[in-house]
Write a protein that holds these residues in place. Structure first.
Motif, PDB file in Angstrom:
ATOM      1  N   ALA A 185       0.841  -1.201   0.000  1.00 28.42           N
ATOM      2  CA  ALA A 185       0.000   0.000   0.000  1.00 28.42           C
ATOM      3  C   ALA A 185       0.874   1.247   0.000  1.00 28.42           C
ATOM      4  O   ALA A 185       1.991   1.256   0.513  1.00 28.42           O
ATOM      5  N   ARG A 187       0.517   5.840   0.076  1.00 26.05           N
ATOM      6  CA  ARG A 187      -0.374   6.995   0.254  1.00 26.05           C
ATOM      7  C   ARG A 187       0.399   8.264  -0.044  1.00 26.05           C
ATOM      8  O   ARG A 187       1.607   8.352   0.194  1.00 26.05           O
ATOM      9  N   GLU A 237      -3.123   2.303  -3.722  1.00 23.61           N
ATOM     10  CA  GLU A 237      -3.185   3.537  -2.959  1.00 23.61           C
ATOM     11  C   GLU A 237      -4.273   3.455  -1.897  1.00 23.61           C
ATOM     12  O   GLU A 237      -5.420   3.071  -2.188  1.00 23.61           O
ATOM     13  N   ALA A 240      -3.300   0.645   4.312  1.00 25.99           N
ATOM     14  CA  ALA A 240      -3.002  -0.775   4.153  1.00 25.99           C
ATOM     15  C   ALA A 240      -4.029  -1.654   4.852  1.00 25.99           C
ATOM     16  O   ALA A 240      -4.433  -2.698   4.323  1.00 25.99           O
ATOM     17  N   ILE A 243      -7.204  -1.945   2.734  1.00 22.30           N
ATOM     18  CA  ILE A 243      -6.947  -2.686   1.502  1.00 22.30           C
ATOM     19  C   ILE A 243      -6.848  -4.177   1.788  1.00 22.30           C
ATOM     20  O   ILE A 243      -7.434  -5.014   1.082  1.00 22.30           O
TER      21      ILE A 243
END
Length: 291
Positions: A185, A187, A237, A240, A243
């Protein structure tokens, strides 16, 4: 791996679910299964009458718990060797000690005495946060527990703290003959304005490229050691934890690493691990890395 799988059992439906999962896991890896019941509460709870003059009455319900779990394990797979033990000590401390001689610790997601509002029992949470061996908390929906997705999910963290988790994930995927999905992940920093025109160096793309580079670094050595494993590495994106929870709905096991600091005896569990242990749709493996 020659050390047994150790399962904490307490007679709850959740622990019996963990026994079922652990039997299948032990069979895949050719391991013995050790079923352990540990509790300080048996002396305070109502005990069944003793069936023999040489057995304290308080041992009867505990022996029944492990005997029932062992019988269930043998019915599920007679070829898996099963050992049992009843230990009149604190459950968390016992399992942590057992983990020193285990390939992994397996627990259910809810204990026998858990409060209805709790999503994860206190024993499972404490063991996952402190053990120095992999801990698998068996939870999730029926599809995740059945193991029919033929997919392992690995959350790729920092290369410094992910080594053990990566190796664990590759061994698991290789043994199961399934796909290994690896997610890194990423950001944008908070000061980046979403939707604003990006300059020529495209910072959004830059963050994703960094994530891809870290993903490659995390996987490189293990992929070379396990060339037969089908790996699908992706960057995504967003947070985490969200996701991985979402993607766990299509996985049979989700694996994340955990930092363990030498000499630190408190809970050592990050936000991603904590969220997965409470909300994942499949069993969760927390694999520690001593730093």
């Amino acid at each position: 791996m020659t050390l047994p799988l150790v399962v904490g059992v307490d007679g709850s439906d959740s622990s019996l679910q963990a026994v079922d999962w652990a039997v299948d896991e032990a069979a895949r890896h050719g391991l013995a299964l050790r079923l352990v019941h540990a509790s300080l509460w048996e002396r305070y709870e109502g005990a069944l009458p003793s069936s023999g003059l040489d057995r304290p009455s308080e041992r009867v319900p505990t022996e029944h718990i492990v005997a029932s779990a062992a019988e269930r394990a043998t019915r599920r797979d007679p070829d898996v060797k099963v050992f049992t033990d009843v230990i009149p000590e604190d459950a968390v401390e016992t399992l942590l000690r057992e983990g020193n001689n285990a390939s992994a610790l397996v627990t259910g997601s809810r204990g026998r005495g858990g409060l209805p509002g709790l999503l994860l029992g206190s024993v499972g949470l404490a063991v996952a946060a402190r053990a120095h061996c992999p801990v698998i908390v068996v939870r999730g929906d029926s599809a995740g527990l059945a193991g029919g997705h033929e997919r392992i999910l690995l959350g790729a963290g920092d290369p410094v703290t992910s080594g053990e988790a990566v190796r664990f994930a590759f061994r698991e995927a290789e043994t199961r003959g399934c796909v290994l999905d690896v997610v890194r992940a990423w950001r944008r920093p908070a000061h980046d304005v979403i939707g604003a025109p990006e300059p020529d160096d495209a910072p959004g793309l830059l963050y994703e490229e960094r994530a891809a580079a870290l993903l490659h670094a995390v996987l490189h050595d293990a992929a070379a050691d396990h060339p037969g494993v089908r790996v699908r590495g992706v960057t995504a994106e967003g947070p985490a934890r969200r996701i991985l929870v979402r993607r766990s709905a299509a996985a049979d096991l989700v694996i994340v690493g955990a930092r363990r600091r030498a000499g630190h005896f408190g809970l050592q569990l990050g936000r991603v691990s904590h969220t997965l242990l409470h909300h994942a749709y499949c069993p969760v493996a927390i694999v520690p890395q001593l730093v």
